[in-house]
Write a protein that holds these residues in place. Structure first.
Motif, mmCIF file in Angstrom:
data_model
loop_
_atom_site.group_PDB
_atom_site.id
_atom_site.type_symbol
_atom_site.label_atom_id
_atom_site.label_comp_id
_atom_site.label_asym_id
_atom_site.label_seq_id
_atom_site.Cartn_x
_atom_site.Cartn_y
_atom_site.Cartn_z
ATOM 1 N N PRO A 182 0.837 -1.198 0.000
ATOM 2 C CA PRO A 182 0.000 0.000 0.000
ATOM 3 C C PRO A 182 0.878 1.258 0.000
ATOM 4 N N PRO A 183 0.571 2.238 -0.838
ATOM 5 C CA PRO A 183 1.423 3.430 -0.919
ATOM 6 C C PRO A 183 1.330 4.277 0.346
ATOM 7 N N GLY A 184 2.328 5.118 0.520
ATOM 8 C CA GLY A 184 2.317 6.047 1.646
ATOM 9 C C GLY A 184 3.458 5.802 2.605
ATOM 10 N N ALA A 185 3.552 6.693 3.557
ATOM 11 C CA ALA A 185 4.618 6.633 4.555
ATOM 12 C C ALA A 185 4.339 5.525 5.563
ATOM 13 N N LEU A 186 5.398 5.092 6.221
ATOM 14 C CA LEU A 186 5.302 4.089 7.275
ATOM 15 C C LEU A 186 5.648 4.740 8.605
ATOM 16 N N ALA A 187 4.996 4.302 9.641
ATOM 17 C CA ALA A 187 5.304 4.777 10.991
ATOM 18 C C ALA A 187 6.059 3.675 11.724
ATOM 19 N N LEU A 188 7.240 4.018 12.227
ATOM 20 C CA LEU A 188 8.047 3.093 13.020
ATOM 21 C C LEU A 188 8.058 3.557 14.459
ATOM 22 N N HIS A 189 7.833 2.633 15.359
ATOM 23 C CA HIS A 189 7.870 2.955 16.773
ATOM 24 C C HIS A 189 8.758 1.940 17.461
ATOM 25 N N LEU A 190 9.846 2.427 18.052
ATOM 26 C CA LEU A 190 10.736 1.590 18.854
ATOM 27 C C LEU A 190 10.475 1.946 20.306
ATOM 28 N N ALA A 191 9.840 1.041 21.024
ATOM 29 C CA ALA A 191 9.459 1.302 22.415
ATOM 30 C C ALA A 191 10.460 0.630 23.342
ATOM 31 N N HIS A 192 11.034 1.409 24.230
ATOM 32 C CA HIS A 192 11.963 0.880 25.231
ATOM 33 C C HIS A 192 11.179 -0.004 26.183
ATOM 34 N N ARG A 245 21.482 0.118 24.287
ATOM 35 C CA ARG A 245 21.556 -1.341 24.465
ATOM 36 C C ARG A 245 20.390 -1.761 25.364
ATOM 37 N N SER A 246 19.405 -2.420 24.752
ATOM 38 C CA SER A 246 18.206 -2.763 25.496
ATOM 39 C C SER A 246 17.335 -3.717 24.677
ATOM 40 N N ARG A 247 16.223 -4.093 25.272
ATOM 41 C CA ARG A 247 15.186 -4.838 24.555
ATOM 42 C C ARG A 247 14.181 -3.809 24.070
ATOM 43 N N TRP A 248 13.878 -3.842 22.774
ATOM 44 C CA TRP A 248 12.961 -2.887 22.166
ATOM 45 C C TRP A 248 11.745 -3.623 21.623
ATOM 46 N N VAL A 249 10.583 -3.025 21.769
ATOM 47 C CA VAL A 249 9.369 -3.522 21.117
ATOM 48 C C VAL A 249 9.219 -2.696 19.847
ATOM 49 N N VAL A 250 9.222 -3.374 18.700
ATOM 50 C CA VAL A 250 9.217 -2.704 17.407
ATOM 51 C C VAL A 250 7.812 -2.793 16.811
ATOM 52 N N LEU A 251 7.309 -1.663 16.327
ATOM 53 C CA LEU A 251 5.994 -1.602 15.708
ATOM 54 C C LEU A 251 6.136 -0.874 14.377
ATOM 55 N N VAL A 252 5.739 -1.522 13.295
ATOM 56 C CA VAL A 252 5.726 -0.918 11.964
ATOM 57 C C VAL A 252 4.278 -0.854 11.528
ATOM 58 N N GLU A 253 3.811 0.358 11.176
ATOM 59 C CA GLU A 253 2.412 0.543 10.787
ATOM 60 C C GLU A 253 2.333 1.221 9.430
ATOM 61 N N GLY A 254 1.250 0.929 8.733
ATOM 62 C CA GLY A 254 0.968 1.634 7.487
ATOM 63 C C GLY A 254 0.581 3.072 7.778
ATOM 64 N N GLY A 255 0.645 3.912 6.755
ATOM 65 C CA GLY A 255 0.360 5.334 6.924
ATOM 66 C C GLY A 255 -1.025 5.623 7.477
ATOM 67 N N GLN A 256 -2.024 4.871 7.055
ATOM 68 C CA GLN A 256 -3.395 5.085 7.540
ATOM 69 C C GLN A 256 -3.713 4.192 8.739
#
Length: 165
Positions: free
Chosen positions: A93-103, A132-143
């Motif tokens: 799907p076109p558009g930007a992606l939102a990345l969230h790296l949560a500590h 240096r840590s454990r990260w919770v990674v979330l990748v979401e579509g633009g919408q």
């Protein structure tokens, strides 16, 4: 001088016996200060609303699975950049992606990025030194119609792959 005729405070044994409880009281006051002066970051205040939102999150996971999405992320510490690629069975799907790296424990260290992938789904985003840590990674579509989620133990894991199940 006769030890029986000297006052009690001139002997060392009463002081040694009182030192233990005094140290425990000081530790108790210090622990109470720490407990009440800092907010507990792991407790969510609106847990009921979060519980209701789980169904919406599951719908986004099912959408990512229907699209056959997966994401690969790698942090290049020398360049100070997060590199990644989103792979899709169908057209991405076109558009930007939102990345969230949560500590894992400190929300003030969370990182939020917006990236624009190229035609092959590759992207690069500048990122200061990743802790240096454990990260919770979330990748979401633009919408926010789909999401990929996983955990990343950096720097033990040089890259992470997120797959829709």
């Amino acid at each position: 001088m006769n030890p029986a005729s000297t006052p009690w405070y001139s002997h060392r044994w009463p002081w040694l016996l009182m030192a233990g409880p005094a140290i425990v009281l000081l530790a108790c006051f210090y622990t109470s200060y720490i407990a009440f002066s800092q907010q507990d970051a792991l407790v969510v205040g609106d847990y009921y609303k979060r519980g209701k939102a789980i169904n919406q999150d599951l719908r986004r996971d099912r959408m990512a699975s229907a699209l056959g999405l997966s994401a690969e992320l790698r942090y290049d510490a020398a360049r100070g950049a997060l590199q990644g690629r989103v792979i899709s069975r169908t057209a991405l799907p076109p558009g930007a992606l939102a990345l969230h790296l949560a500590h894992a424990t400190q929300p003030e260290h969370d990182v939020r990025l917006t990236v624009q992938p190229d035609a092959e789904g590759r992207f690069t985003a500048p990122l200061p030194m990743l802790e240096r840590s454990r990260w919770v990674v979330l990748v979401e579509g633009g919408q926010r119609s789909w999401r990929l989620e996983g955990s990343w133990q950096w720097p033990m894991e040089r890259e992470v792959t997120l797959r829709a199940d």
